[in-house]
Design an enzyme around this catalytic site. Structure first.
Site, mmCIF file in Angstrom:
data_model
loop_
_atom_site.group_PDB
_atom_site.id
_atom_site.type_symbol
_atom_site.label_atom_id
_atom_site.label_comp_id
_atom_site.label_asym_id
_atom_site.label_seq_id
_atom_site.Cartn_x
_atom_site.Cartn_y
_atom_site.Cartn_z
ATOM 1 N N GLU A 17 0.595 -0.615 3.536
ATOM 2 C CA GLU A 17 0.624 0.715 3.754
ATOM 3 C C GLU A 17 0.064 1.671 4.278
ATOM 4 O OE1 GLU A 17 -0.401 2.748 -0.129
ATOM 5 O OE2 GLU A 17 -1.391 1.072 -1.223
ATOM 6 N N ASP A 22 -1.689 -2.774 -11.871
ATOM 7 C CA ASP A 22 -2.701 -2.371 -10.916
ATOM 8 C C ASP A 22 -4.081 -1.902 -10.605
ATOM 9 O OD1 ASP A 22 -1.629 -1.427 -8.661
ATOM 10 O OD2 ASP A 22 -0.331 -2.376 -9.053
#
Length: 225
Positions: free
Chosen positions: A115, A24
């Site tokens: 997150e 990613d």
């Protein structure tokens, strides 16, 4: 998406396990050799598209084109800002700026990146408020595309911010962040991770991701079946 989860769980229970390399990236990786990554064995990449309701990753379009030309299965991700605007609003923003999905077999469902950020560990939301926010995003994404988004998180964040909720086990595939030699603890009642972000350093840029299955399973995820 539920059929993908059920099929994958059956394979997992039967001990049929494989792995497909992926990675990613975001604008922090200004130049990526996608062809070399494919040649090395990578078969998918997840690319940052949006954040909140005002930020567009400046490299998304070129990264997405490069990944497509290299033959990689690719998808987009949205960095969540829970509590700063509604889950529906952020899903709409993501969908309007690269986060869509189609059953062409080369597009992964969008990923919701959950997150800590500078707004604080849980963005000022209670555990029930966070679960409601995630569900609002997920349901809006599903209503517009027909598939549920992947959920990216780690055990400590999921426990602290959702109370270790198991509300998404039967709908949303888990992308587990844990930089180690094994996935370790799986939060939220998921029996396993669909994708494991196992390192924050990948040879061709960004983070290393491992799909928990074979290439046919990865293609099925991309097809939404």
């Amino acid at each position: 998406m539920k059929s993908v989860l059920v099929a994958s769980i059956a394979a997992f229970a039967a001990g049929v396990q494989a792995a497909v390399q992926g990675f990613d990236i975001s604008h922090y990786q200004s130049s990526v050799d996608f062809a070399a990554a494919y040649k090395s064995g990578a078969r998918f990449v997840i690319i940052k598209a949006t954040q909140g309701t005002s930020y567009l990753d400046p490299k998304f379009s070129s990264h997405y084109t490069g990944a497509t030309e290299a033959g990689l299965i690719r998808g987009a991700y949205h960095f969540a800002h829970p509590g700063q605007s509604t889950g529906e609003a952020q899903a709409d923003y993501f969908l309007a700026h690269g986060g869509g999905w189609s059953s062409d077999g080369i597009t992964l469902p969008g990923m919701l990146d959950l997150e800590t950020y500078n707004a604080g560990q849980c963005w000022g939301l209670s555990t029930s408020g966070m679960v409601s926010w995630i569900k609002a995003f997920s349901d809006r994404y599903h209503s517009k595309t027909g598939v549920y988004p992947l959920l990216y998180t780690n055990p400590s964040w999921w426990k602290a911010c959702t109370g270790n909720s198991n509300a998404f086990v039967n709908t949303n595939p888990l992308v587990l962040a844990r930089y180690s030699s094994s996935p370790g603890e799986i939060p939220g009642g998921w029996p396993y991770q669909t994708i494991w972000q196992n390192s924050d350093s990948y040879t061709y840029g960004g983070d290393s991701d491992i799909f928990n299955g074979d290439i046919n399973g990865l293609k099925a995820l991309a097809k939404g079946s």
